[in-house]
Scaffold this motif. Structure first.
Motif, PDB file in Angstrom:
ATOM      1  N   ASP A  33       0.809  -1.215   0.000  1.00  0.00           N
ATOM      2  CA  ASP A  33       0.000   0.000   0.000  1.00  0.00           C
ATOM      3  C   ASP A  33       0.848   1.275   0.000  1.00  0.00           C
ATOM      4  O   ASP A  33       0.381   2.347   0.389  1.00  0.00           O
ATOM      5  CB  ASP A  33      -0.957   0.005   1.193  1.00  0.00           C
ATOM      6  CG  ASP A  33      -0.233   0.008   2.538  1.00  0.00           C
ATOM      7  OD1 ASP A  33       1.004  -0.241   2.574  1.00  0.00           O
ATOM      8  OD2 ASP A  33      -0.887   0.236   3.563  1.00  0.00           O
ATOM      9  N   VAL A  35       2.887   4.640  -1.006  1.00  0.00           N
ATOM     10  CA  VAL A  35       2.536   5.838  -1.771  1.00  0.00           C
ATOM     11  C   VAL A  35       3.834   6.506  -2.202  1.00  0.00           C
ATOM     12  O   VAL A  35       4.758   6.664  -1.409  1.00  0.00           O
ATOM     13  CB  VAL A  35       1.690   6.810  -0.924  1.00  0.00           C
ATOM     14  CG1 VAL A  35       1.468   8.121  -1.651  1.00  0.00           C
ATOM     15  CG2 VAL A  35       0.367   6.162  -0.538  1.00  0.00           C
ATOM     16  N   ARG A  48       1.004  11.534  -7.680  1.00  0.00           N
ATOM     17  CA  ARG A  48       0.843  10.558  -6.606  1.00  0.00           C
ATOM     18  C   ARG A  48       0.564   9.189  -7.215  1.00  0.00           C
ATOM     19  O   ARG A  48      -0.305   9.048  -8.069  1.00  0.00           O
ATOM     20  CB  ARG A  48      -0.321  10.985  -5.704  1.00  0.00           C
ATOM     21  CG  ARG A  48      -0.568  10.085  -4.533  1.00  0.00           C
ATOM     22  CD  ARG A  48      -1.730  10.646  -3.704  1.00  0.00           C
ATOM     23  NE  ARG A  48      -2.125   9.739  -2.663  1.00  0.00           N
ATOM     24  CZ  ARG A  48      -1.695   9.789  -1.404  1.00  0.00           C
ATOM     25  NH1 ARG A  48      -0.835  10.729  -1.054  1.00  0.00           N
ATOM     26  NH2 ARG A  48      -2.104   8.914  -0.510  1.00  0.00           N
ATOM     27  N   GLU A  50      -0.345   5.323  -5.984  1.00  0.00           N
ATOM     28  CA  GLU A  50      -0.821   4.583  -4.812  1.00  0.00           C
ATOM     29  C   GLU A  50      -0.711   3.098  -5.063  1.00  0.00           C
ATOM     30  O   GLU A  50      -1.290   2.582  -6.012  1.00  0.00           O
ATOM     31  CB  GLU A  50      -2.268   4.971  -4.502  1.00  0.00           C
ATOM     32  CG  GLU A  50      -2.391   6.421  -4.085  1.00  0.00           C
ATOM     33  CD  GLU A  50      -3.788   6.794  -3.624  1.00  0.00           C
ATOM     34  OE1 GLU A  50      -4.559   5.897  -3.230  1.00  0.00           O
ATOM     35  OE2 GLU A  50      -4.099   7.993  -3.661  1.00  0.00           O
TER      36      GLU A  50
END
Length: 141
Positions: A33, A35, A48, A50
């Motif tokens: 998970d 980032v 970004r 993810e």
């Protein structure tokens, strides 16, 4: 040999993997998970990413565009959070398509959780590579 787990050692290990052009092993250092952020990304470029899969897809073509040779100036600063380091560094090599020199300065804020990179904020100038005509603006991370 297992990957190091301290943030500074894990980051140094990640740089060796980038120099070896082992993007799959580099991505494996990230949490599922995780980032990855690029606060200075220009319009139209990701700011970004993810998840490990998004990071992998973004970084997969990196060696086709930038041939890294060295990270001659790496300074890793510990923070008041033992899971987080701030890294100042320089990456040098060649732009694959043109053979032109590549010389980029980076600042990264990296957080490690359970031996994996959970957050990577990459403060670099993607316009410098964009201006080179490679079409790739992925950072060294």
């Amino acid at each position: 040999m297992s990957a190091p787990t301290s943030p500074a050692d894990l980051y140094r290990h990640s740089l060796r993997l980038l120099l070896d052009k082992d993007i799959a092993a580099w991505v494996a250092l990230f949490a599922e998970d995780a980032v990855m952020e690029f606060p200075f990304a220009p319009d139209g470029m990701p700011r970004r990413l993810e998840g490990k899969e998004a990071i992998a897809a973004y970084m997969r073509p990196y060696p086709d565009h930038i041939d890294l040779h060295d990270f001659p100036d790496v300074r890793i600063h510990r923070t008041t959070d033992p899971r987080t380091v701030v890294v100042e560094m320089r990456g040098v090599g060649l732009l694959v398509e043109s053979g032109a020199p590549f010389d980029m300065t980076y600042v990264a804020v990296v957080t490690v959780r359970d031996g994996r990179i959970s957050s990577y904020r990459d403060y670099w100038n993607p316009l410098a590579v964009q201006a080179s005509g490679t079409g790739f603006t992925g950072g060294a991370r």
